[in-house]
Scaffold this active site. Sequence first.
Site, mmCIF file in Angstrom:
data_model
loop_
_atom_site.group_PDB
_atom_site.id
_atom_site.type_symbol
_atom_site.label_atom_id
_atom_site.label_comp_id
_atom_site.label_asym_id
_atom_site.label_seq_id
_atom_site.Cartn_x
_atom_site.Cartn_y
_atom_site.Cartn_z
ATOM 1 N N GLY A 225 0.830 -1.206 0.000
ATOM 2 C CA GLY A 225 0.000 0.000 0.000
ATOM 3 C C GLY A 225 0.859 1.249 0.000
ATOM 4 N N GLY A 226 1.958 1.198 -0.765
ATOM 5 C CA GLY A 226 2.980 2.243 -0.704
ATOM 6 C C GLY A 226 2.741 3.471 -1.554
ATOM 7 N N PHE A 271 -4.261 -5.513 -0.949
ATOM 8 C CA PHE A 271 -3.765 -6.245 0.228
ATOM 9 C C PHE A 271 -4.848 -7.037 0.950
ATOM 10 C CE2 PHE A 271 -3.508 -1.622 1.805
ATOM 11 C CZ PHE A 271 -4.815 -1.584 2.275
ATOM 12 N N ARG A 286 3.179 1.535 5.953
ATOM 13 C CA ARG A 286 3.279 2.865 6.568
ATOM 14 C C ARG A 286 1.914 3.544 6.587
ATOM 15 N NH1 ARG A 286 7.204 6.727 7.748
ATOM 16 N NH2 ARG A 286 6.579 8.901 7.516
ATOM 17 N N HIS A 290 -4.038 2.101 10.411
ATOM 18 C CA HIS A 290 -4.926 3.016 11.156
ATOM 19 C C HIS A 290 -6.129 3.448 10.313
ATOM 20 C CE1 HIS A 290 -3.083 7.216 9.948
ATOM 21 N NE2 HIS A 290 -3.297 6.438 8.903
#
Length: 393
Positions: A225-226, A271, A286, A290
Amino acid sequence: MDDIVSQIRALAGEADTAGRVRVQDALRQVLSQLESPQDTLVQLLNAHLRIAAVRLGIGSGLFKSLSQSQHPLQVAQLAAQLCINPQMLARIVRYLASNGLIDEVGVGEFKANKSTHIFSDRKAEAFVYHAFDVCGPAVQVFPDFLDETGYADITSNTKTPFQKAFNTDLACFAWLSRHPKLLEEAQQVMKAFQSGDWAVGFDLFEKEAIRAPKHLERVFLVDVGGGHGHQCVEIRNKFPNLNGQLVLQDLPEVLNGLPDIPGVKIEAHDFFQEQTVKGARFYYLRRILHDWPDTLCIKILQNLRSAMADDSQILIDEVVLPDTKVPWQSTMADLMMMVTLGGKERSQEQWRCIAEQSGLLVEHIHKYHGSATFNSVVVLVAKGAFERRSSCA
């Protein structure tokens, strides 16, 4: 009074990150004590208007015009440049100046200050648009949403104030994918928070990255998820021997049109599906988890768990909340994640809980960015692999 102000400025100028946070906290407490009840109420109303005025300053080009000018500008000059009615503009700039967002230097004459230059930056512009256009409507309906749901805990990403605000059944990210301009603003916000600071002083990672042999066939790190790959670029530049051993993953709509990144493999991946890169040394996330409620975080982590080798580790780059005295920035982020995404900021115990439900264990927590913040890398290992290593030790 002037001497006190000078002392505070000198103290703030000499302080490190933790020191500056302490100065800011102390000043907020003093300001709260100085305010009358009426002051407190009026400040609440002003907070509502302030972000709208900032958005006006960005959207109209006002901040950019002032920032690009070498000299103060009269309202008439600004009005002509921006094609805005002078009487309307005069009231807007007067408000912005009274709130410290631009400087008033004479009658009807204004210039840029530090805040003006901040809001002229592309990343700051995106942040304001995202905060106002996406988060703002969800925050506005937050009280009514909780009243309607009996103040039940928000545990779904499709049953949040966001859905009420935008009259949709879609989760926030799915909705954004149908609104490309707003999606791009959200991507710009994510870029603004990219940094390689997490790896500094992180011995576990740095030692592995330094000694990783060139041309190793095994993938060293998958940035899950970059986004647009800024973390991969940071790592590649810091550790050149990892060239070709880094993989960037994100959804097709995020990667669409992204140019090649030398030394980084770009791969479209969801993902929530099976992880396609097996046995990487590190899987790095990163500020991903959340964004999601616990059940979906567990799904993400289980997909990574299934792909791990015995020595693989998952690096979760997120805030780890303290048990008491959580700073306002973190509590704000926690509620904002809940209101728009059904997500949350998590404590150490909460990280341990979702890790264990995913077949993982928290092996180590690396805190970075100084003692006053709670940015951390939570290192997860597979339960079975940890037990095998422990039995061999």
